[in-house]
Design an enzyme around this catalytic site. Sequence first.
Site, PDB file in Angstrom:
ATOM      1  CE  LYS B  74      -4.048   1.936   2.432  1.00  0.00           C
ATOM      2  NZ  LYS B  74      -5.022   1.702   3.522  1.00  0.00           N
ATOM      3  CB  SER B 149      -8.266   3.516   2.428  1.00  0.00           C
ATOM      4  OG  SER B 149      -7.462   2.897   3.431  1.00  0.00           O
ATOM      5  CB  SER B 173      -8.614   0.725   5.445  1.00  0.00           C
ATOM      6  OG  SER B 173      -9.334   1.925   5.335  1.00  0.00           O
TER       7      SER B 173
END
Lengths: 483, 472, 101
Positions: B74, B149, B173
């Site tokens: 990420k 996210s 997330s």
Amino acid sequence: MSDGALDKPGLGVPADTGWETVVGLEVHAELSTETKLFSASPNRFGGEPNTHIDPVSLGLPGSLPVLNQKAVELAIRVGLALNCGIRPSVFARKNYFYPDMPKDFQISQYDEPISVDGWLELPSGKRIGIERAHLEEDTGKTVHIGGAGRIHEAGYSLVDYNRAGVPLIEIVGRPELRSAEEARQYVAELRAILVAVGASDGKMEEGSLRVDCNVSVRPAGSDRLGTRCEIKNVNSLRSLGRAIEHEARRQIGLLAGGRPVEQQTRHWNEDEGRTHALRSKEEDHDYRYFPEPDLLPLDPSAEWVEEIRRELPPLPRDRRLRLGEAAPSADAGHIALAVERSLDGLALAAIGGGGLPERVMIHIVQNLAGGAGMLDAEALAGLAQMEEAGELTATQAKKVLAVLAESGGSPQDAARALGFEAMDSTELESMLDGLIAENPEEWSRFCEGDAKLTGFFVGQAMKATRGRADGKAVTQLLISRRG
Amino acid sequence: MTAVEISEAVRSGQRSARSVVDMSLSTIGAGEAEVHAFNLVAAEQALAQADEIDRMVAAGEDPGPLAGVPVALKDNLCTRGMGTTCSSRILEGWVPPYDATVVELLRNAGAVFVGKTNMDEFAMGSSTENSAFGPTRNPRDLSRVPGGSSGGSAAAVAAGFAPVALGSDTGGSIRQPAALCGVVGVKPTYGLVSRYGLVAFASSLDQIGPLAATVADSARVLDVISGPDARDSTSIGDPQPPVSATLGDGVDGLRVGVLAELSGDGIAPDVAARVRAAVGALEAAGARVAEASVPAAVYGLSAYYLIAQAEASSNLARYDGVRYGLRVDAPSTPGMNTATRSAGFGDEVKRRIMVGTYALSAGYYDAYYGRAQKVRTLIVDDFASAWEQFDLLVSPTSPTTAFSLGERTDDPMSMYMSDVCTVPVNLAGQAAMSVPYGVGDDGLPVGVQILAPALGEPVMFRAAAVLEASLQ
Amino acid sequence: MGQQRITRAECARVAALARLELTEEELERFTGQLDELLGHVAEVEALDVEGLAPTMHALPIANVLRPDVPGEVLDRDEVLARAPLAEDGQFRVPPVLGEAP
Ligand SMILES: [Mg+2]
Ligand SMILES: [Zn+2]
């Protein structure tokens, strides 16, 4: 101690006009750790800008603070030395934007500080309350370029983060000081304590000790506090006294003229000898304190605190008492100075080693302002004994002392190397013969009992021997010749 | 191939790391234009890393338990020498001078970083539409969002770009995009995985965790990245047993609670049906199932929004144009700060900074932030009571399957509701994971959330493995 | 929704505190959205939390300390090369206008 400000016409509102000055001090001291409060980059004064930085002290994304154990230990030492209670504490974030603050928040202890409710005793015996002493991180440094370095006229600024994250202890004293002199004594004593416990080097000129003064005035006898002003940029003990005197007079002048004192932060200008109001930007200071989520609570165990208490070195107050006992004829100011310079241990040992207290204290107070260097107690005691025996004059002893401080060794060797061997009696006798022959008139007056001429002959002897002769021995000899 | 298979093949010399990474890069090459899972594909660096793994194998050294495994990171994990943007203009072009702890651990375990994945800006969002660099699409249906996210990480795994990815989970997330993309996603116990080098959103809630196609792969990655770290004060000091070791131990005799508050109103019927099926599978495997209650969980979303945004408002203050990232010039530093932040942050980030600033400001602290932290205590206490009766709890991960792009962007409240089932876990600092369990009426994946008490990962993974096996 | 929780003026004040500049349109929109959000999260106001201690952290850990041992420092040139503007080994910023508060 009052100077400058006192002489200024117009400011001369004397202290006997029925006003009382009230001072409360906030002192920030940098703690003497190897590394920063929350990261492992070095805590070191000076150095090329931005070379003592790491992700944490630069506030890089993803960096996290980890608390320095040594900083906590030093904070506990300070708390204990100031007679505070050591409490469970929590770090909080104080949020505001400023370019020298890498994260745009400062990690500080807010409503749960590590030390609370203590006191500091002034040399006079008066106790000043300590509200709290808490840990926090320092900011970086901003230099203003252009506009003669003045913040409002600068063309731009440069930021160095070497100091960012250096551990600070903020010591908040209660407004119980009643004069500039008391404030000066308070800071001197606090500094001595910080140095004594090894928490800080206490150097105001390097900024490792910074004092913010809250000053207000009130009619003598009143127990209400007046509106206070905070004075910043006080960089020496001398400035501290001057700034407070100036500010108190300014406020008295206002009040006496029927004008109110406005609560402000004021800047001390050392060159101009006055304070001026900082133009505070019309910005909202809402610090939005909240507990720092990247850190966990600090709750020092009772055992740890006791261990630190046990290992606490003697504090200045006790050290003054002890030296005072060893040198009973020395004046209190000299005793305090010896302790302030951390020369009391040397003095005690030298006195214990047979040095006459008066002679030892003269060297400590007058000749070792720069520190003891390589001088040890045995050498100092020996030096005092040589002086006492007339083997060295005071002037010679001072020179020998300088050598001992510089490179150590024994006073005998140093004196010999300097050519300060006492003259033997035959050498003195033949020199005196010469002097008597050269000054027959003076000699006969001396023989007739004019004691003033002792000084004349001693002086001539000193001149002839370039100070090598011992005055006492010359006097003895003169008296025995006279018969 | 799964990560476990790849590492065994590479370690034994049956397959080169280079060929594995080549394959991963060519899959990315074929599908990335449609999916947009990555902010950065680091082909050259990945191949160099792969060659180094192969050299080690040739020299008889063991590259580690993730030898040659392509991993997608990420884009809020700091990677030395590899850009890290948090999908924000304000950090565009920023190259961290240091590695996050998890990155170091993965590297030391032989993993190969194929790139940095797209995300909602600063992890604020539930659809990966709040990226300054454009949205990621759900590989199962390109008209749908992948969740967020960590949508880029979930999509990368779902699209087969990499067998495993790392995400971060502040309020769901990792789990929510895992559910929406049909992969496994793990939110470890707070403190199990070091946050050092994870760009902070909400410090007391953030955790890094794996996303993977299989339970065993996510277990292996978790075992590599978990453990004490002296650089994170909130890292748990004692090493924990590896979850991989007990993965096959089953659920016989475990007490499993079906979380009433997170399984009722607002949960789509097809999602609820899949959760019931999963509960049935656990029961069939020997678990004792009953209804469980965590009454304060319904206040989770409100408490979460106040706490997370308050912390975020402070964490994001440092993006001021002074030291790194974007600067928009102005005649004064305050003006420059304002111009930079106004241009550099997207709408959702600004909105959340405003909420957080407000919740902490003088006069509102007690009513909002202070009260939310007390509600958090209620939630922690209610969970504690539940753990007296249950070893694990089960709920949906997301109330619905993947929604369409643009469907919720104009209505922040409806977007926030995506996290209703996941946020209570973050508030309580506990472990939870989402395991894919079939599809809903629209043919899109449904995730089942397994909740465990703090450090209950080994038992949680046993249940996840049982669910995974029950589908085969 | 009932009474308004946040006014446009408060919204503007919060934006200034956070160093954000909002256009008129943004200010209007954000005020509405913040108001709705605050109205929703205000459900926590109805809860009786009297006597409860706040949970700052789910972790029951305290006293995490680091030995005072120097570690690596960052390379200044690497850091400054990525800074928006640098001069003389330092970060350069426009005039700061005032002292730190
Ligand atoms: Mg203060
Ligand atoms: Zn302070």
